[in-house]
Design a protein around this motif. Structure first.
Motif, PDB file in Angstrom:
ATOM      1  N   ALA A  57       0.839  -1.206   0.000  1.00  0.00           N
ATOM      2  CA  ALA A  57       0.000   0.000   0.000  1.00  0.00           C
ATOM      3  C   ALA A  57       0.870   1.251   0.000  1.00  0.00           C
ATOM      4  O   ALA A  57       1.850   1.342   0.735  1.00  0.00           O
ATOM      5  CB  ALA A  57      -0.913  -0.011   1.225  1.00  0.00           C
ATOM      6  N   THR A  58       0.505   2.207  -0.821  1.00  0.00           N
ATOM      7  CA  THR A  58       1.231   3.474  -0.899  1.00  0.00           C
ATOM      8  C   THR A  58       0.252   4.588  -1.252  1.00  0.00           C
ATOM      9  O   THR A  58      -0.889   4.326  -1.669  1.00  0.00           O
ATOM     10  CB  THR A  58       2.362   3.394  -1.938  1.00  0.00           C
ATOM     11  N   THR A  59       0.676   5.821  -1.098  1.00  0.00           N
ATOM     12  CA  THR A  59      -0.201   6.964  -1.357  1.00  0.00           C
ATOM     13  C   THR A  59      -0.108   7.449  -2.798  1.00  0.00           C
ATOM     14  O   THR A  59      -0.729   8.450  -3.150  1.00  0.00           O
ATOM     15  CB  THR A  59       0.147   8.131  -0.415  1.00  0.00           C
ATOM     16  N   VAL A  60       0.683   6.764  -3.627  1.00  0.00           N
ATOM     17  CA  VAL A  60       0.891   7.187  -5.009  1.00  0.00           C
ATOM     18  C   VAL A  60       0.148   6.242  -5.948  1.00  0.00           C
ATOM     19  O   VAL A  60       0.221   5.021  -5.807  1.00  0.00           O
ATOM     20  CB  VAL A  60       2.390   7.202  -5.360  1.00  0.00           C
ATOM     21  N   SER A  61      -0.580   6.792  -6.919  1.00  0.00           N
ATOM     22  CA  SER A  61      -1.298   5.981  -7.906  1.00  0.00           C
ATOM     23  C   SER A  61      -0.437   5.800  -9.151  1.00  0.00           C
ATOM     24  O   SER A  61       0.415   6.643  -9.464  1.00  0.00           O
ATOM     25  CB  SER A  61      -2.629   6.640  -8.280  1.00  0.00           C
ATOM     26  N   TYR A  62      -0.680   4.704  -9.861  1.00  0.00           N
ATOM     27  CA  TYR A  62       0.100   4.392 -11.053  1.00  0.00           C
ATOM     28  C   TYR A  62      -0.804   3.880 -12.165  1.00  0.00           C
ATOM     29  O   TYR A  62      -1.335   2.789 -12.081  1.00  0.00           O
ATOM     30  CB  TYR A  62       1.163   3.324 -10.742  1.00  0.00           C
ATOM     31  N   LYS A  63      -1.008   4.696 -13.195  1.00  0.00           N
ATOM     32  CA  LYS A  63      -1.644   4.279 -14.439  1.00  0.00           C
ATOM     33  C   LYS A  63      -2.839   3.357 -14.231  1.00  0.00           C
ATOM     34  O   LYS A  63      -2.809   2.178 -14.599  1.00  0.00           O
ATOM     35  CB  LYS A  63      -0.610   3.621 -15.353  1.00  0.00           C
ATOM     36  N   GLY A  64      -3.864   3.881 -13.625  1.00  0.00           N
ATOM     37  CA  GLY A  64      -5.080   3.113 -13.431  1.00  0.00           C
ATOM     38  C   GLY A  64      -5.116   2.289 -12.171  1.00  0.00           C
ATOM     39  O   GLY A  64      -6.149   1.693 -11.847  1.00  0.00           O
ATOM     40  N   ARG A 129      -4.448  -2.981   4.776  1.00  0.00           N
ATOM     41  CA  ARG A 129      -5.819  -2.765   5.235  1.00  0.00           C
ATOM     42  C   ARG A 129      -6.811  -2.825   4.074  1.00  0.00           C
ATOM     43  O   ARG A 129      -7.911  -3.362   4.209  1.00  0.00           O
ATOM     44  CB  ARG A 129      -5.917  -1.390   5.916  1.00  0.00           C
ATOM     45  N   ASP A 130      -6.425  -2.269   2.927  1.00  0.00           N
ATOM     46  CA  ASP A 130      -7.355  -2.252   1.793  1.00  0.00           C
ATOM     47  C   ASP A 130      -6.994  -3.300   0.745  1.00  0.00           C
ATOM     48  O   ASP A 130      -7.332  -3.154  -0.427  1.00  0.00           O
ATOM     49  CB  ASP A 130      -7.435  -0.863   1.171  1.00  0.00           C
ATOM     50  N   TYR A 131      -6.337  -4.350   1.183  1.00  0.00           N
ATOM     51  CA  TYR A 131      -6.069  -5.480   0.295  1.00  0.00           C
ATOM     52  C   TYR A 131      -7.386  -5.979  -0.295  1.00  0.00           C
ATOM     53  O   TYR A 131      -8.393  -6.108   0.400  1.00  0.00           O
ATOM     54  CB  TYR A 131      -5.395  -6.600   1.092  1.00  0.00           C
ATOM     55  N   GLY A 132      -7.365  -6.260  -1.593  1.00  0.00           N
ATOM     56  CA  GLY A 132      -8.551  -6.802  -2.241  1.00  0.00           C
ATOM     57  C   GLY A 132      -9.478  -5.751  -2.808  1.00  0.00           C
ATOM     58  O   GLY A 132     -10.450  -6.093  -3.494  1.00  0.00           O
ATOM     59  N   ARG A 133      -9.222  -4.446  -2.525  1.00  0.00           N
ATOM     60  CA  ARG A 133     -10.086  -3.400  -3.074  1.00  0.00           C
ATOM     61  C   ARG A 133     -10.009  -3.425  -4.596  1.00  0.00           C
ATOM     62  O   ARG A 133      -8.954  -3.644  -5.178  1.00  0.00           O
ATOM     63  CB  ARG A 133      -9.670  -2.033  -2.534  1.00  0.00           C
ATOM     64  N   LYS A 134     -11.125  -3.167  -5.239  1.00  0.00           N
ATOM     65  CA  LYS A 134     -11.216  -3.222  -6.690  1.00  0.00           C
ATOM     66  C   LYS A 134     -10.145  -2.337  -7.331  1.00  0.00           C
ATOM     67  O   LYS A 134      -9.991  -1.177  -6.961  1.00  0.00           O
ATOM     68  CB  LYS A 134     -12.599  -2.776  -7.148  1.00  0.00           C
ATOM     69  N   GLY A 135      -9.426  -2.909  -8.271  1.00  0.00           N
ATOM     70  CA  GLY A 135      -8.397  -2.155  -8.978  1.00  0.00           C
ATOM     71  C   GLY A 135      -7.015  -2.279  -8.376  1.00  0.00           C
ATOM     72  O   GLY A 135      -6.036  -1.888  -8.996  1.00  0.00           O
ATOM     73  N   LEU A 136      -6.938  -2.832  -7.150  1.00  0.00           N
ATOM     74  CA  LEU A 136      -5.630  -2.943  -6.501  1.00  0.00           C
ATOM     75  C   LEU A 136      -4.950  -4.261  -6.829  1.00  0.00           C
ATOM     76  O   LEU A 136      -3.790  -4.298  -7.212  1.00  0.00           O
ATOM     77  CB  LEU A 136      -5.769  -2.777  -4.987  1.00  0.00           C
ATOM     78  N   VAL A 137      -5.649  -5.368  -6.648  1.00  0.00           N
ATOM     79  CA  VAL A 137      -5.069  -6.673  -6.910  1.00  0.00           C
ATOM     80  C   VAL A 137      -5.204  -6.984  -8.387  1.00  0.00           C
ATOM     81  O   VAL A 137      -6.305  -7.045  -8.922  1.00  0.00           O
ATOM     82  CB  VAL A 137      -5.753  -7.770  -6.063  1.00  0.00           C
ATOM     83  N   ARG A 138      -4.070  -7.174  -9.051  1.00  0.00           N
ATOM     84  CA  ARG A 138      -4.073  -7.350 -10.502  1.00  0.00           C
ATOM     85  C   ARG A 138      -3.872  -8.794 -10.936  1.00  0.00           C
ATOM     86  O   ARG A 138      -4.067  -9.123 -12.090  1.00  0.00           O
ATOM     87  CB  ARG A 138      -2.954  -6.497 -11.118  1.00  0.00           C
ATOM     88  N   SER A 139      -3.449  -9.647 -10.009  1.00  0.00           N
ATOM     89  CA  SER A 139      -3.151 -11.029 -10.394  1.00  0.00           C
ATOM     90  C   SER A 139      -4.447 -11.806 -10.598  1.00  0.00           C
ATOM     91  O   SER A 139      -5.529 -11.411 -10.163  1.00  0.00           O
ATOM     92  CB  SER A 139      -2.306 -11.701  -9.311  1.00  0.00           C
ATOM     93  N   SER A 140      -4.314 -12.954 -11.268  1.00  0.00           N
ATOM     94  CA  SER A 140      -5.484 -13.781 -11.558  1.00  0.00           C
ATOM     95  C   SER A 140      -5.877 -14.683 -10.389  1.00  0.00           C
ATOM     96  O   SER A 140      -6.947 -15.286 -10.406  1.00  0.00           O
ATOM     97  CB  SER A 140      -5.201 -14.655 -12.794  1.00  0.00           C
ATOM     98  N   ALA A 141      -5.019 -14.780  -9.389  1.00  0.00           N
ATOM     99  CA  ALA A 141      -5.315 -15.633  -8.237  1.00  0.00           C
ATOM    100  C   ALA A 141      -6.506 -15.085  -7.460  1.00  0.00           C
ATOM    101  O   ALA A 141      -6.763 -13.875  -7.436  1.00  0.00           O
ATOM    102  CB  ALA A 141      -4.102 -15.725  -7.322  1.00  0.00           C
ATOM    103  N   ILE A 142      -7.252 -15.981  -6.832  1.00  0.00           N
ATOM    104  CA  ILE A 142      -8.388 -15.556  -6.003  1.00  0.00           C
ATOM    105  C   ILE A 142      -7.855 -14.777  -4.815  1.00  0.00           C
ATOM    106  O   ILE A 142      -7.029 -15.286  -4.049  1.00  0.00           O
ATOM    107  CB  ILE A 142      -9.191 -16.770  -5.511  1.00  0.00           C
ATOM    108  N   PRO A 143      -8.280 -13.527  -4.607  1.00  0.00           N
ATOM    109  CA  PRO A 143      -7.761 -12.740  -3.476  1.00  0.00           C
ATOM    110  C   PRO A 143      -8.122 -13.379  -2.146  1.00  0.00           C
ATOM    111  O   PRO A 143      -9.194 -13.983  -1.982  1.00  0.00           O
ATOM    112  CB  PRO A 143      -8.467 -11.379  -3.647  1.00  0.00           C
ATOM    113  N   LEU A 144      -7.230 -13.245  -1.197  1.00  0.00           N
ATOM    114  CA  LEU A 144      -7.521 -13.699   0.152  1.00  0.00           C
ATOM    115  C   LEU A 144      -8.778 -13.003   0.660  1.00  0.00           C
ATOM    116  O   LEU A 144      -8.960 -11.797   0.464  1.00  0.00           O
ATOM    117  CB  LEU A 144      -6.339 -13.392   1.071  1.00  0.00           C
ATOM    118  N   GLY A 145      -9.652 -13.747   1.310  1.00  0.00           N
ATOM    119  CA  GLY A 145     -10.861 -13.191   1.890  1.00  0.00           C
ATOM    120  C   GLY A 145     -12.052 -13.126   0.975  1.00  0.00           C
ATOM    121  O   GLY A 145     -13.171 -12.858   1.434  1.00  0.00           O
TER     122      GLY A 145
END
Length: 520
Positions: A57-64, A129-145
């Motif tokens: 998690a970081t405060t900087v956004s990157y290309k979408g 804390r915001d793991y799994g939020r839409k747009g954050l997790v890019r891998s194809s694996a099922i996110p934890l939770g």
């Protein structure tokens, strides 16, 4: 077992200050280049541990890819241990965000081509804390939770712990202009079971749920480690293993080593009474010796303990000695030269000799330690605490000068260059001289308690030997120069395999806070 040296660095700190149009200031994968790797080899380093590779998690956004809210990020850069995606690397480390995995593979190839091994973090106990939020997790694996039942506090199949009917209350307010972070139901935080974590808790993370028997969580974490092994990673420094069931770790290590037998696992562990469990039962290759040698050396250096405690710790560890990872600094601990520890880097040599030369235990060097970085800057979240911030975008002047030195041969201050020269000499000696890299150790303190000039509370001496040769090492933790007789009994020479048949008495002069080596 032969000694090896690990070099730990946070890649984002390997920078040279602000560059035009670059925000934030950060080192890149490409900055870990051939001159730097050659520098590491010249220091006797064999393993490079890069902290902060996995996307956090970081405060900087990157290309979408949206940024996280500041309310759940410590500092501007964020903690390397608040994981957003276990299958991704940090975009800010890439020259081209969309090519970050290719750039990572190029880095891994450079490291291996240089003859070094590559170590990265495995964080099994918590996510951002915001793991799994839409747009954050890019891998194809099922996110934890994703498949959790949030209507119960706990169930074996859940990846997280929940507080049904309760909202999360964070200890810090939302940043100006940003909405508050909301979580309902609240999840348990990384280091506490509560919907209201305190400011000193790991409130920016969520604790993972493990059972003592195999669950889907186990399988998901296994696949994460396997993913990086297949990339060619040579080892993992496993974060806070005491917060994860030993049954899971034992199963994980055994399963991974069946397919990747040469991969090593290093445990961050703090309870000395559990050291043997984590080696003999769980199967870790190496353990942090934070609560043993590190804490003992720190107390001796600061005059808070007798040098006799070094012998006591050695005796406690016994046959585990080769499985300890020794260090004077890492990202969690205060810099040796800080006002909170020794106050200056020149006082490090006696401690360095014990940590590096007293046995075949591997040794870890933290980037900047070799030039006396003091960690006394207010870099952001951490403020002035004797540590180099892992939470903020910053340029550390001594590390920037070291980077210039690596590439040009100049740039260090005279005192930094002098310190580096001594570090390089001692590090290289520890791996090139068989007496130190794989020899036997004989603690000589017990037979010098009454030797003229020897102070058992401030002096420490030992013999290392291999192949018919031996090295006497005498360390002086006192603020005064020492002149002392050192007695070496015949059995000491025989124990370390040295052909010298007679007992020996040597008069040794040792500068304050320093050590000397006498060959036999």
């Amino acid at each position: 077992m032969e000694k090896f040296v690990v070099y730990q660095m946070l890649p984002r700190l390997w920078n040279s200050g602000a560059k035009p149009g670059e925000t934030p200031v950060t080192g890149k994968f490409s900055d870990i280049d051939e001159p730097f790797l050659e520098y590491l080899r010249s220091c006797g380093v064999s393993h490079l541990w890069l902290t902060g590779l996995i996307r956090h998690a970081t405060t900087v956004s990157y290309k979408g890819m949206p940024a996280s809210l500041r309310q759940v990020v410590k500092g501007d850069a964020g903690s390397p241990y608040a994981i957003i995606d276990y299958y991704d690397v940090n975009p800010y480390l890439a020259d081209n965000v969309n090519e970050r995995h290719r750039e990572f593979r190029s880095l891994l190839n450079r490291v291996h081509k240089s003859g070094l091994k590559f170590i990265m973090d495995f964080v099994p106990n918590h996510v951002a804390r915001d793991y799994g939020r839409k747009g954050l997790v890019r891998s194809s694996a099922i996110p934890l939770g994703k498949e959790d039942d949030t209507s119960v506090h706990w169930r074996p199949e859940n990846d997280f712990y929940y507080y049904p009917g309760e909202d999360l209350t964070l200890p810090v307010p939302p940043s100006e202009g940003q909405p508050p972070y909301t979580e309902s139901p609240a999840k348990a935080s990384g280091n506490c079971f509560s919907p209201t974590p305190g400011v000193n808790d790991w409130y920016e993370t969520i604790r993972l749920n493990y059972c003592n028997t195999r669950t889907a969580t186990w399988d998901r974490m296994y696949e994460i480690v396997r993913f990086w092994c297949r990339k060619g990673v040579d080892g993992f420094r496993c974060d806070m293993v005491e917060m994860v069931p030993k049954e899971f770790l034992s199963w994980l290590i055994s399963a991974i080593k069946k397919e990747f037998p040469s991969v090593i696992f290093i445990a961050e562990v703090y309870t000395k009474d559990l050291y043997r469990t984590y080696v003999n039962e769980v199967g870790f290759d190496f353990l942090y010796d934070k609560s043993g040698l590190y804490d003992t050396l720190r107390a001796v250096v600061r005059g808070e303990a007798s040098a006799r405690a070094l012998t006591w710790n050695w005796q406690f560890l016994g046959e585990l000695q080769p499985r300890m990872l020794n260090f004077l600094e890492n990202h969690d601990e205060q810099r040796f030269a800080s006002d909170f520890y020794a106050g200056n880097a020149e006082s490090a040599f006696a401690a360095l000799a014990v940590s590096l030369l007293f046995g075949v235990s591997p040794f870890m060097l933290y980037c900047g330690e070799e030039v006396g970085e003091r960690g006394m800057n207010a870099e952001g979240f951490s403020q002035i605490d004797g540590r180099t911030s892992i939470f903020d975008w910053c340029t550390v002047d001594s590390i920037a000068r070291l980077k210039e030195y690596v590439h040009t041969g100049s740039g260090l201050l005279p005192e930094e260059e002098s310190l580096l020269s001594r570090y390089r000499e001692t590090l290289a000696l520890s791996t090139s001289d068989p007496s130190f890299s794989r020899g036997w150790t004989y603690d000589l303190c017990y037979c010098n308690l009454k030797s003229r000039g020897f102070d058992p509370d401030r002096h420490f001496c030992f013999l290392r030997g291999f192949g018919g040769e031996a090295r006497l090492v005498v360390c002086n933790f006192s603020s005064a120069d020492a002149e002392t007789d050192i007695f070496i009994p015949r059995e000491a020479f025989l124990y370390v395999g040295c052909g010298c048949p007679e007992e020996t008495l040597r008069r040794i002069r040792v500068p304050s806070r320093d050590f000397v080596i006498v060959p036999f």
